[in-house]
Scaffold this motif. Structure first.
Motif, mmCIF file in Angstrom:
data_model
loop_
_atom_site.group_PDB
_atom_site.id
_atom_site.type_symbol
_atom_site.label_atom_id
_atom_site.label_comp_id
_atom_site.label_asym_id
_atom_site.label_seq_id
_atom_site.Cartn_x
_atom_site.Cartn_y
_atom_site.Cartn_z
ATOM 1 N N LEU A 143 0.825 -1.210 0.000
ATOM 2 C CA LEU A 143 0.000 0.000 0.000
ATOM 3 C C LEU A 143 0.859 1.260 0.000
ATOM 4 O O LEU A 143 0.553 2.232 -0.692
ATOM 5 N N LEU A 144 1.935 1.240 0.783
ATOM 6 C CA LEU A 144 2.845 2.388 0.795
ATOM 7 C C LEU A 144 3.393 2.655 -0.600
ATOM 8 O O LEU A 144 3.481 3.811 -1.037
ATOM 9 N N LYS A 145 3.742 1.615 -1.313
ATOM 10 C CA LYS A 145 4.303 1.750 -2.660
ATOM 11 C C LYS A 145 3.299 2.379 -3.612
ATOM 12 O O LYS A 145 3.601 3.342 -4.320
ATOM 13 N N ILE A 146 2.076 1.871 -3.632
ATOM 14 C CA ILE A 146 1.081 2.369 -4.580
ATOM 15 C C ILE A 146 0.673 3.799 -4.248
ATOM 16 O O ILE A 146 0.527 4.643 -5.135
ATOM 17 N N VAL A 147 0.542 4.111 -2.966
ATOM 18 C CA VAL A 147 0.167 5.471 -2.578
ATOM 19 C C VAL A 147 1.311 6.438 -2.848
ATOM 20 O O VAL A 147 1.089 7.546 -3.339
ATOM 21 N N SER A 148 2.538 6.040 -2.562
ATOM 22 C CA SER A 148 3.673 6.935 -2.829
ATOM 23 C C SER A 148 3.833 7.180 -4.328
ATOM 24 O O SER A 148 4.192 8.290 -4.733
ATOM 25 N N ASP A 149 3.531 6.190 -5.157
ATOM 26 C CA ASP A 149 3.573 6.400 -6.608
ATOM 27 C C ASP A 149 2.537 7.432 -7.036
ATOM 28 O O ASP A 149 2.798 8.283 -7.887
ATOM 29 N N LYS A 150 1.356 7.398 -6.439
ATOM 30 C CA LYS A 150 0.311 8.379 -6.745
ATOM 31 C C LYS A 150 0.744 9.779 -6.315
ATOM 32 O O LYS A 150 0.593 10.752 -7.074
ATOM 33 N N VAL A 151 1.295 9.902 -5.118
ATOM 34 C CA VAL A 151 1.757 11.202 -4.628
ATOM 35 C C VAL A 151 2.885 11.732 -5.509
ATOM 36 O O VAL A 151 2.905 12.916 -5.856
ATOM 37 N N ARG A 152 3.806 10.856 -5.909
ATOM 38 C CA ARG A 152 4.906 11.263 -6.791
ATOM 39 C C ARG A 152 4.353 11.824 -8.102
ATOM 40 O O ARG A 152 4.784 12.877 -8.582
ATOM 41 N N GLN A 153 3.375 11.144 -8.678
ATOM 42 C CA GLN A 153 2.782 11.592 -9.934
ATOM 43 C C GLN A 153 2.129 12.957 -9.772
ATOM 44 O O GLN A 153 2.272 13.832 -10.623
ATOM 45 N N GLN A 154 1.421 13.154 -8.668
ATOM 46 C CA GLN A 154 0.788 14.451 -8.412
ATOM 47 C C GLN A 154 1.832 15.549 -8.244
ATOM 48 O O GLN A 154 1.640 16.670 -8.722
ATOM 49 N N MET A 155 2.930 15.225 -7.581
ATOM 50 C CA MET A 155 3.994 16.214 -7.398
ATOM 51 C C MET A 155 4.626 16.590 -8.740
ATOM 52 O O MET A 155 4.899 17.768 -9.006
ATOM 53 N N ILE A 156 4.846 15.600 -9.581
ATOM 54 C CA ILE A 156 5.415 15.855 -10.910
ATOM 55 C C ILE A 156 4.486 16.755 -11.711
ATOM 56 O O ILE A 156 4.934 17.720 -12.336
#
Length: 74
Positions: free
Chosen positions: A38-51
């Motif tokens: 879950l940490l991996k999938i959520v951090s990927d979403k946050v990374r995409q939003q930051m980009i």
């Protein structure tokens, strides 16, 4: 200690330390997954939003962001 969190029709059951497995239940169907997944999938979403946010910055905003990061390193 087990913690239960409900989000709409989905129930999450996990331990208080947020480690190990988390049980996700919806409509009577339950699955256990490692909390790290879950940490991996959520951090990927946050990374995409930051980009996406960075891509929308104006030049002076990019420079201000870079300057604030450089001052923190000093």
């Amino acid at each position: 200690m087990s913690i239960t969190t409900k989000v709409g029709a989905v129930t999450f059951i996990h331990n208080a330390s947020m480690t190990g497995e988390i049980e996700i239940e919806r409509a009577g169907l339950a699955v256990k997954v490692p909390f790290e997944a879950l940490l991996k999938i959520v951090s990927d979403k946050v990374r995409q939003q930051m980009i996406e946010g960075i891509e929308e910055l104006r030049p002076h905003e990019i420079l201000a962001l870079a300057a604030s990061k450089a001052s923190k390193k000093a």
